[in-house]
Design a protein around this motif. Sequence first.
Motif, mmCIF file in Angstrom:
data_model
loop_
_atom_site.group_PDB
_atom_site.id
_atom_site.type_symbol
_atom_site.label_atom_id
_atom_site.label_comp_id
_atom_site.label_asym_id
_atom_site.label_seq_id
_atom_site.Cartn_x
_atom_site.Cartn_y
_atom_site.Cartn_z
ATOM 1 N N PHE A 150 -6.015 -3.738 -1.445
ATOM 2 C CA PHE A 150 -7.308 -3.632 -0.746
ATOM 3 C C PHE A 150 -7.657 -5.009 -0.189
ATOM 4 C CE2 PHE A 150 -7.153 -0.952 -4.556
ATOM 5 C CZ PHE A 150 -7.171 0.299 -3.974
ATOM 6 N N ASP A 151 -6.778 -5.521 0.684
ATOM 7 C CA ASP A 151 -6.898 -6.910 1.110
ATOM 8 C C ASP A 151 -7.412 -7.079 2.530
ATOM 9 O OD1 ASP A 151 -4.702 -5.918 2.390
ATOM 10 O OD2 ASP A 151 -3.315 -7.506 1.765
ATOM 11 N N LYS A 202 0.817 -1.216 0.000
ATOM 12 C CA LYS A 202 0.000 0.000 0.000
ATOM 13 C C LYS A 202 0.849 1.263 0.000
ATOM 14 C CE LYS A 202 -3.885 -2.143 2.484
ATOM 15 N NZ LYS A 202 -3.303 -3.497 2.514
ATOM 16 N N SER A 203 1.993 1.209 0.655
ATOM 17 C CA SER A 203 2.862 2.383 0.748
ATOM 18 C C SER A 203 3.791 2.529 -0.451
ATOM 19 C CB SER A 203 3.696 2.302 2.029
ATOM 20 O OG SER A 203 4.483 1.117 2.022
ATOM 21 N N MET A 204 3.772 1.566 -1.339
ATOM 22 C CA MET A 204 4.623 1.593 -2.521
ATOM 23 C C MET A 204 4.269 2.797 -3.394
ATOM 24 S SD MET A 204 4.739 -1.465 -5.366
ATOM 25 C CE MET A 204 5.577 -2.667 -4.347
ATOM 26 N N ARG A 205 5.270 3.434 -3.990
ATOM 27 C CA ARG A 205 4.992 4.546 -4.896
ATOM 28 C C ARG A 205 4.316 4.032 -6.162
ATOM 29 N NH1 ARG A 205 9.840 8.387 -6.169
ATOM 30 N NH2 ARG A 205 10.577 6.462 -7.144
ATOM 31 N N ALA A 218 -1.823 2.751 -3.605
ATOM 32 C CA ALA A 218 -3.247 2.549 -3.309
ATOM 33 C C ALA A 218 -4.077 3.743 -3.771
ATOM 34 C CB ALA A 218 -3.449 2.305 -1.813
ATOM 35 N N ASP A 219 -3.551 4.952 -3.609
ATOM 36 C CA ASP A 219 -4.279 6.144 -4.056
ATOM 37 C C ASP A 219 -4.388 6.149 -5.580
ATOM 38 O OD1 ASP A 219 -4.429 6.877 -1.435
ATOM 39 O OD2 ASP A 219 -2.889 8.435 -1.549
#
Length: 483
Positions: free
Chosen positions: A405-406, A207-210, A355-356
Amino acid sequence: MAEEVELKLELAPGAVEDALGSGLLGEPTSILQQTSTYFDTTDRKLFDRGFTLRIRKTGNSLVQTVKAIGESASLFARSEWETPVEQGQPVLDHSSPIENEFGIDIVLVPKFDVEIERRIWNFDEQHSKIEVAVDQGEVVSGERRMSVREVELELKDGDPADLFIFARKLDATAPFRFGVRSKAERGFALIDAERLVYKAERLHLEKSMRASTSFQTIAESCFRHFRLNEDILLRQRNPEALHQARVAIRRLRSAFSIYKPMLPGDEPQRLKDEFRWLAQVLGEARNVDVLLPKANDADVRSRLDDAREKAYDDAIAALTSSRARALMLDFNEWLRCGGYLSHDQTAKIREQPAADFARSALQRMRKKLKKHGQALAETDDEHRHEARKDAKKFRYAAEFFATLFDDKRGERRHEKFIALMASLQDELGALNDLVTGPDVLEKLGLSEHPARDGVVSHADKSRLIDAAQIALDEVIDAKRFWK
């Protein structure tokens, strides 16, 4: 722990000799005889969790290496932990993550050996230091053997782009294909016997991945999917391997479309168009493969068999062409070193959390499918085909972004969404077969054949359109797993 940046390049029979005799490499700095024994549990727990452990003997030296080959690894970089050992048995302690991941009671046994003659050179390319290793040998498991002919280019210091400068020099003397399987994967494949097809592997995005890193991860996964099936297709004309190679290219081209807002310039579209060319050539063979099982008439079947041989000849010629080799080099260099990674105008999109970006992309694709999927009965075949392409891209995006989104609600909604998308694609696919079947027969010179009706669909078009509309509406009405 060290982070490797490398390219693995697979050579055809005879290409090693071409490389060694070309003058590009010269005399090696060293020539090593290496035997690596790979260990795992009897039920292969390490490999299934994305780790390998080997002990490599070089002369009198023994070195244990643990590598992460799973979700944290990529085609070009992976994590590894090296430890000198005194005996040929694994040492499990704080020097690697094995004990922490699997517990202190884990029992490891030897699974297979890799016997290699390794030649090593060190080069200065531009302002970078590159180690070049040429490996020749075999993977050995009992009586089974698999040859190894590959070059590894490892960046010791400098710019990853310089790896590709050197790779292009090598390709001019000894054409190669990018390697996507480690020696460990080859060893376990040898134990299991070779697979005849590879489907897309599950992706893991953090989720924090660019956003830019998520694109690279997705694109690398699609390329690996393609290469695994390409290797099978080049060895034997397997229709499922050809189909999955096409699926991999479609998924990759969809990734280009999904991430278009952060891919400026002409190069992304050029690469996408080149992959489209390759997919179209493979598609000609796939069209015949789809018709063949339906052909009951002996003459029609004979003519389709001839058409299949010709189509597969064209597919193999395309895959082995200089155009395809240039595409693979250009794509991999652009993916790792392209200007999209530093373009000022797209910095905000590129650096946002994956995620965004995924939420925005999924919402955008849902809106597009809804627009193109309205009143399918009142539009023409061309517009219904656009809805079909929208649906495919939407499903691929849903598969790409699943792990972002797990949570329990997201997983539940995602599972239902994928099931609905599968039903929609089935309905739209049946409708597409009804429309394109006659065109394929005409291209093959069978449109006037007396037995032509046996190989084309005669389904009720109105019923198929109604069923597709119901399936599409259910997808649009489904609860969004990305919310």
